[in-house]
Design a protein around this motif. Structure first.
Motif, short mmCIF file in Angstrom:
data_model
loop_
_atom_site.label_atom_id
_atom_site.label_comp_id
_atom_site.label_asym_id
_atom_site.label_seq_id
_atom_site.Cartn_x
_atom_site.Cartn_y
_atom_site.Cartn_z
N SER A 124 6.78 12.50 -15.80
CA SER A 124 7.00 11.07 -15.55
C SER A 124 6.41 10.71 -14.19
N ASN A 125 5.61 9.64 -14.17
CA ASN A 125 5.05 9.14 -12.91
C ASN A 125 5.92 8.03 -12.35
N ILE A 126 6.27 8.17 -11.09
CA ILE A 126 6.96 7.07 -10.45
C ILE A 126 6.26 6.79 -9.13
N GLY A 127 6.81 5.90 -8.32
CA GLY A 127 6.23 5.65 -7.01
C GLY A 127 6.01 4.18 -6.72
N THR A 128 6.00 3.89 -5.44
CA THR A 128 5.80 2.53 -4.97
C THR A 128 4.32 2.17 -5.02
N SER A 129 4.06 0.87 -4.91
CA SER A 129 2.69 0.45 -4.62
C SER A 129 2.76 -0.45 -3.40
N GLU A 130 1.62 -0.76 -2.86
CA GLU A 130 1.57 -1.67 -1.73
C GLU A 130 2.38 -2.93 -2.04
N ASP A 131 2.33 -3.34 -3.32
CA ASP A 131 2.96 -4.59 -3.72
C ASP A 131 4.45 -4.47 -3.99
N LEU A 132 4.93 -3.27 -4.22
CA LEU A 132 6.32 -3.14 -4.67
C LEU A 132 6.94 -1.87 -4.09
N VAL A 133 7.67 -2.06 -3.01
CA VAL A 133 8.32 -0.92 -2.36
C VAL A 133 9.83 -1.14 -2.42
N ASN A 134 10.48 -0.32 -3.22
CA ASN A 134 11.93 -0.45 -3.37
C ASN A 134 12.47 0.95 -3.63
N LEU A 135 13.00 1.56 -2.57
CA LEU A 135 13.39 2.96 -2.66
C LEU A 135 14.49 3.18 -3.70
N SER A 158 3.38 7.26 -4.96
CA SER A 158 3.58 6.13 -4.05
C SER A 158 2.35 5.84 -3.20
N THR A 159 2.09 4.55 -3.03
CA THR A 159 1.02 4.12 -2.13
C THR A 159 1.51 3.01 -1.18
N GLY A 160 2.80 2.70 -1.23
CA GLY A 160 3.32 1.65 -0.35
C GLY A 160 4.58 2.11 0.34
N GLY A 161 4.79 1.64 1.58
CA GLY A 161 6.00 2.00 2.33
C GLY A 161 5.82 3.29 3.10
N ASP A 162 6.93 3.86 3.55
CA ASP A 162 6.90 5.09 4.35
C ASP A 162 6.80 6.29 3.40
N LEU A 163 5.57 6.72 3.17
CA LEU A 163 5.33 7.71 2.11
C LEU A 163 6.06 9.03 2.35
N GLU A 164 6.12 9.46 3.61
CA GLU A 164 6.81 10.74 3.90
C GLU A 164 8.29 10.64 3.53
N ASN A 165 8.89 9.52 3.90
CA ASN A 165 10.32 9.34 3.63
C ASN A 165 10.60 9.19 2.14
N ILE A 166 9.75 8.42 1.46
CA ILE A 166 9.94 8.23 0.01
C ILE A 166 9.90 9.58 -0.71
N ARG A 167 8.93 10.40 -0.34
CA ARG A 167 8.79 11.71 -0.98
C ARG A 167 10.02 12.57 -0.72
N LYS A 206 -4.05 1.90 7.01
CA LYS A 206 -3.04 1.55 8.02
C LYS A 206 -3.63 1.63 9.43
N ASN A 207 -4.56 2.55 9.60
CA ASN A 207 -5.22 2.69 10.90
C ASN A 207 -6.43 1.77 11.03
N ASN A 208 -6.41 0.73 10.20
CA ASN A 208 -7.49 -0.27 10.24
C ASN A 208 -8.87 0.31 9.95
N LYS A 209 -8.89 1.35 9.15
CA LYS A 209 -10.17 1.89 8.71
C LYS A 209 -10.30 1.67 7.20
N ALA A 210 -11.53 1.63 6.72
CA ALA A 210 -11.72 1.51 5.28
C ALA A 210 -11.42 2.87 4.63
N ILE A 211 -11.16 2.82 3.34
CA ILE A 211 -10.90 4.07 2.61
C ILE A 211 -12.08 5.01 2.76
#
Lengths: 440, 440
Positions: free
Chosen positions: A64-75, A97-106, A131-136
């Motif tokens: 099962s895949n779960i996780g936040t996105s930039e648009d939807l972060v709800n622990l 997850s790709t949104g929110g505090d990724l270390e904490n969510i994990r 987050k560091n203002n760099k492109a992917i």
């Protein structure tokens, strides 16, 4: 202690014993399967969870895949998704997850489950870059490896890493575009990075470095399919198969290094190509565990892709796939934003896995079905609910239908036939007193 | 005018032309298929509805079952079920009512649909017997035939008649009981009748009389599978196959009389036995159209049997089944008491049929999928919704997920990936300006 190294030395570890017991298989067989790389145990060396085996001769597992996105972060929502996944039979969970505090969510997700956790570390590398203002495309290779180490340290049991997306495959796409060139997020980050920097995929180029990390934590590498088709129109084409061939070489290298690997597969695949896809992977990758995403047998049913995936998953399982990634009704329409979406995805996938296990193993897998059928012939509703894959829904539907008809629960037949119940009539006329016994 | 008689005389009727046009097939082929009994056109001679073909070389059709039960009679609900079935793509409808004014219910349903209607007349014979204070086993053979004539007169296009449930098969069950002896309601009424009266099945005994009736109205006989397994434990056993063999003789007789027939099949069948079941029927019944009920590949998922049936249906279709009976989430838990149940059943079955059609016909069936995929790569959501099998659900889920995340609709990517959308990134980096054209 590496499971594969121990197995090659003929040592049966506690984890192998656990897997053997769960699967009802001789521990020696598990050991040999791991030694050959045909079975993996997805368990971080620092983790204390029940061992899970995936691969040849074992029951089909589901993820099962779960996780936040930039648009939807709800622990809380993610914790709910994690728990409902485990409750309804997911064998593993991936935190995407790709949104929110990724270390904490994990960390929180790991605390809330007892099944193995997988991740796709490149997501975090991309998110941190942004987050560091760099492109992917400006991620550094160091960052790409750094996130893997952090995931491993935090107890991740397996990681999807798109080592097979090479520069030559991506360049080929320019000359030979597909209808939908790429749909793998991780694969796309790497493809964009390679095109922008005109450099080779760091996970391919520095594969040995990756293997060293894997050995340190015994996490399993799931060789991601960056070129998986995103429409049935693109299935089983040059890009997909070229990546699979690249991966097959990486499987060999991993085995030599005592690193456990799985291979990820499509994707959108028309029904008549599924068996060939499985057989091809099993042959070129020398029986490495095959983790398929669906497959989705049509593109036209958004809102019902859990059903589309269940059809493909059952067929893939029957043909030899070892591990099915679920698909939710929200697929192609957004991140699953309710726990119900996740539950529906898990159950659809579980049905596919169980149906295929029956097909692969025959009567020995039918005991559950046998008991359910005994409960049916006895019109024993409570046992039917108890045995149902989803007891709550079965009970709810039964009672809803009764209520709609104003019938009391004391009437043993359901509202489908009422007094015209075939089972009641025939039990009476045939005088079938014989009540077969449950075998729980 | 009988379709089969005309076909044998080399005449292409208007109905054959309609079918040919819908299927994109040479009318001559349709005619030959009907002449050989490998295609049927389910249309009562007195009916003015678009002709529908079922059988060899044609697209797979799906059926939706509706109808009241003694416990739940609500004509508005049944009209709603009928309309939603047609709206979401059911090719035929069966009215299985057993409660309320059956003649009126059937009339009203026919008024509300433009697709062929099927029935199981023995239900009405049993219900009327009970209404007259007689037991089901006291039905008269005259009554059994009388209801068929009334159904034919009222415009029923095809009827399930359990001609193959013979005394010898039912007696065999006594010596060799199954886990669940019988689950077919109509078959059970007849079996109980035979046991009670120690007489042969009137529909088997007076099969010629049945053929005469069918010729008068050109309704198609669907040879019911009274012995269909009700658990995967009983699948592909003596009773099931013996009935199929009996039916194969009846197919021949019907063809000689210019009566169109289909053959009904299982039921609960484990996944690895489905292909054999289809091939066996196609061989012994000389290619007669095969109408399968599911099949259901596991017994343990009440509440999700539409998914279980979609897996079985897709496989059966791929192996050669022509016509899939849907299953709703309420199966094994009561009569579907909501329109939503029926809708979910129809869509699951439609997915299975389309997936199998793609498997059987290849690229020529993928145009729908192709257009959907073009809409995806263009992030053209409105076209995606329009093309979705269920536009309302697709749109609802998309917007629900957006709302949950507080995102506006102006952002083109969905909430799954947001700014990390693979399609957006790669369209940019690969510079794929080429927008493939829709082909509606």
């Amino acid at each position: 202690m590496l499971q594969m190294k121990e197995a090659k030395n003929g040592i049966i570890t506690d984890e192998m014993k656990q897997v053997a017991q769960k699967e009802g298989i001789d521990p020696e067989k598990i050991m040999k399967g791991i030694a050959r790389g045909r079975i993996v145990i997805t368990k971080n060396i620092n983790k204390d969870i029940p061992a899970l085996g995936i691969g040849e001769g074992l029951r089909i597992k589901i993820n099962s895949n779960i996780g936040t996105s930039e648009d939807l972060v709800n622990l809380d929502l993610e914790i709910g998704k994690a728990r409902v996944s485990e409750k309804y039979g997911a064998d593993t969970l991936m935190d995407l997850s790709t949104g929110g505090d990724l270390e904490n969510i994990r960390r929180v997700i790991i605390e809330n489950i007892t099944i193995p956790l997988g991740t796709v570390p490149i997501y975090q590398a991309a998110v941190e870059s942004v987050k560091n203002n760099k492109a992917i495309v400006e991620m550094s290779p160091d960052k790409m490896f750094d996130v893997i180490e952090r995931h491993a340290k935090s107890g991740v049991d397996f990681m999807t890493i798109h080592c097979g997306v090479t520069k030559s495959i991506v360049n080929h796409l320019k000359e030979h575009p597909r209808l939908i060139s790429m749909v793998s997020r991780g694969g796309t980050f790497l493809a964009a990075w390679m095109l922008h920097n005109n450099r080779e995929n760091p996970y391919f180029d520095n594969y040995d470095q990756l293997l060293e990390l894997a050995k340190e934590y015994d996490f399993t590498i799931s060789l991601g399919d960056g070129m998986r088709p995103g429409t049935i129109m693109d299935a089983t084409d040059w890009a997909q198969i070229e990546e699979l061939l690249t991966i097959s070489d990486l499987v060999k290298k991993a085995r030599e290094a005592n690193v456990q690997v799985m291979v990820e597969g499509p994707g959108h695949v028309p029904i008549h190509q599924i068996e060939a896809n499985i057989r091809l992977q099993k042959t070129v990758c020398d029986g490495a565990p095959f983790y398929v995403l669906g497959p989705l047998v049509t593109d036209v049913a958004p809102g019902y892709d859990h059903i589309v995936g269940a059809i493909g998953g059952a067929l893939a399982g029957l043909a030899g796939a070892d591990y099915l990634c679920y698909v939710t009704p929200s697929e192609h329409l957004g991140l699953p934003s309710t726990i119900e979406d996740v539950k529906e995805g898990v159950i659809a996938s579980k049905i596919a896995a169980h149906a295929a296990d029956i097909g692969r193993r025959g009567r020995e897998e039918m005991n559950w079905d046998r008991n359910m059928s005994i409960a049916r012939v006895n019109l024993d509703w409570e046992t039917q609910f108890k045995l149902a894959m989803d007891p709550e829904k079965a009970s709810t539907y039964y009672h809803r239908n009764k209520t709609m008809s104003g019938k009391s629960d004391s009437e043993p037949a359901c509202t489908m036939c009422g007094k015209f119940c075939a089972i009641k009539i025939l039990n009476k006329e045939l005088g079938l007193k014989r009540k077969p016994k449950y075998e729980f």
